[in-house]
Design a protein around this motif. Structure first.
Motif, PDB file in Angstrom:
ATOM      1  N   ASP A   1       0.806  -1.215   0.000  1.00 13.14           N
ATOM      2  CA  ASP A   1       0.000   0.000   0.000  1.00 13.14           C
ATOM      3  C   ASP A   1       0.846   1.275   0.000  1.00 13.14           C
ATOM      4  OD1 ASP A   1       0.991  -0.495   2.513  1.00 13.14           O
ATOM      5  OD2 ASP A   1      -0.761   0.284   3.565  1.00 13.14           O
TER       6      ASP A   1
ATOM      7  N   TYR B   1       6.048   9.032  10.223  1.00 15.29           N
ATOM      8  CA  TYR B   1       4.753   8.632   9.651  1.00 15.29           C
ATOM      9  C   TYR B   1       3.680   9.667   9.996  1.00 15.29           C
ATOM     10  CZ  TYR B   1       0.480   6.042   8.745  1.00 15.29           C
ATOM     11  OH  TYR B   1      -0.763   5.664   8.283  1.00 15.29           O
ATOM     12  N   LYS B   2       3.725  10.186  11.210  1.00 12.20           N
ATOM     13  CA  LYS B   2       2.732  11.168  11.639  1.00 12.20           C
ATOM     14  C   LYS B   2       2.988  12.520  10.997  1.00 12.20           C
ATOM     15  CE  LYS B   2      -0.806  12.009  14.406  1.00 12.20           C
ATOM     16  NZ  LYS B   2      -2.075  11.255  14.297  1.00 12.20           N
TER      17      LYS B   2
ATOM     18  N   ASN C   1       3.428   1.491   9.171  1.00 10.42           N
ATOM     19  CA  ASN C   1       3.173   2.060  10.495  1.00 10.42           C
ATOM     20  C   ASN C   1       2.783   0.973  11.504  1.00 10.42           C
ATOM     21  OD1 ASN C   1       2.786   4.266  12.376  1.00 10.42           O
ATOM     22  ND2 ASN C   1       0.593   3.957  12.104  1.00 10.42           N
ATOM     23  N   ILE C   2       1.926   0.038  11.077  1.00 10.18           N
ATOM     24  CA  ILE C   2       1.542  -1.060  11.959  1.00 10.18           C
ATOM     25  C   ILE C   2       2.759  -1.917  12.306  1.00 10.18           C
ATOM     26  CG2 ILE C   2       0.158  -3.172  12.109  1.00 10.18           C
ATOM     27  CD1 ILE C   2      -1.940  -1.799  10.375  1.00 10.18           C
TER      28      ILE C   2
ATOM     29  N   SER D   1       2.936   4.332   4.249  1.00 13.13           N
ATOM     30  CA  SER D   1       2.154   3.102   4.236  1.00 13.13           C
ATOM     31  C   SER D   1       1.581   2.822   5.621  1.00 13.13           C
ATOM     32  CB  SER D   1       3.045   1.932   3.785  1.00 13.13           C
ATOM     33  OG  SER D   1       2.407   0.702   4.009  1.00 13.13           O
ATOM     34  N   GLU D   2       0.322   2.459   5.646  1.00 21.17           N
ATOM     35  CA  GLU D   2      -0.314   2.073   6.900  1.00 21.17           C
ATOM     36  C   GLU D   2       0.266   0.745   7.406  1.00 21.17           C
ATOM     37  OE1 GLU D   2      -2.692   2.270  10.232  1.00 21.17           O
ATOM     38  OE2 GLU D   2      -2.293   3.813   8.705  1.00 21.17           O
ATOM     39  N   SER D   3       0.581  -0.145   6.468  1.00 19.93           N
ATOM     40  CA  SER D   3       1.204  -1.409   6.852  1.00 19.93           C
ATOM     41  C   SER D   3       2.552  -1.171   7.517  1.00 19.93           C
ATOM     42  CB  SER D   3       1.380  -2.308   5.625  1.00 19.93           C
ATOM     43  OG  SER D   3       0.136  -2.597   5.019  1.00 19.93           O
TER      44      SER D   3
END
Length: 253
Positions: free
Chosen positions: A50, A138-139, A60-61, A56-58
């Motif tokens: 993604d 990321y933020k 970040n997780i 990417s949210e992935s």
């Protein structure tokens, strides 16, 4: 704990670490960018399904899980267990009069607990900036465009990677037994090097005249015997080695 159980735990830890690092192997790519003055740089970054790292949210997780499993959980568990140990060592007054041996044993265990707490504190200090950097970028993606951000990241990265380097320093500083064995190991390595140099010179014939003396032959036997069997006489070995070196130089001249 038995050796079999300890080996099983080590294998499980390495297996879990390998599985957790697998996304880095799977999604890491090398990309080349052309900068000012026609300069080309090749970077290794993670490109998730993604999006790229930082977008990417992935990613970040993954960074959050990495923070929890490799930083938060170990620190909480170590602080909790060491606090229980400290509570027992500092809070237990015992029944009746304690012997000097018991008092010395408790003092020794307290020093070990202090040392382990320092190791945990150094671990927390070294790795915290590394984890916060990825959560922050990321933020706030604009952070990666700040001046000297690459130099700051390299400093943060080196600080995290250098964590294990400080452990032996802490052990030498706070553990007398480790310090003594460490000095003995270094001294033995130095003595082994000196003995190898002497053997090389002896094979080349530099000590032929000197080794005819029964006293000198006895000293050579003592050097080999003391080094192989008893490390406490290393100083005597080196003194004899220096004396033989001076005799060799006189023979050659």
């Amino acid at each position: 704990m038995s050796k079999k159980k300890a080996l099983s735990i080590i294998i499980i830890i390495w297996f879990c670490g390998s599985i957790f690092s697998f996304p880095t192997l799977l999604y890491s790519k090398t990309l080349s960018y052309r900068y000012a003055k026609e300069e080309v740089r090749t970077l290794c970054i993670m490109i998730w399904p993604d999006g790229s790292a930082g977008n990417s949210e992935s990613d970040n997780i993954y960074n959050i899980l990495f923070l929890l499993l490799t930083y938060v959980v170990p620190i909480i568990s170590m602080v909790f267990t060491y606090s229980l140990i400290a509570r027992v060592l500092w809070g237990n007054k015992g029944i009746g009069e304690s012997t000097e041996y018991q008092k010395e044993s408790i003092r020794s265990k307290r020093k070990i607990v202090r040392m382990l707490m320092v190791v945990v504190a150094i671990f927390a200090i070294c790795w915290l900036p590394y984890h916060l950097y990825f959560l922050l970028t990321y933020k706030f993606p604009e952070v990666v465009h700040f001046p000297f951000i690459q130099h700051i990241y390299l400093g943060i990265y080196w600080l995290a990677m250098s964590n294990s380097m400080y452990n032996w320093m802490i052990y030498c500083w706070m553990n007398k037994r480790f310090r003594n064995y460490f000095k003995q190991y270094l001294f033995c390595c130095f003595a082994k090097k000196e003995l190898n140099q002497f053997s090389s010179l002896q094979r080349n014939g530099f000590y032929t005249n000197n080794t005819r003396s029964p006293t000198t032959r006895y000293d050579l036997m003592q050097m080999s015997g003391n080094y192989n069997g008893n490390n406490s006489n290393v100083t005597t070995i080196l003194m004899k080695r220096s004396s033989l070196s001076m005799s060799a130089r006189e023979t050659r001249t």
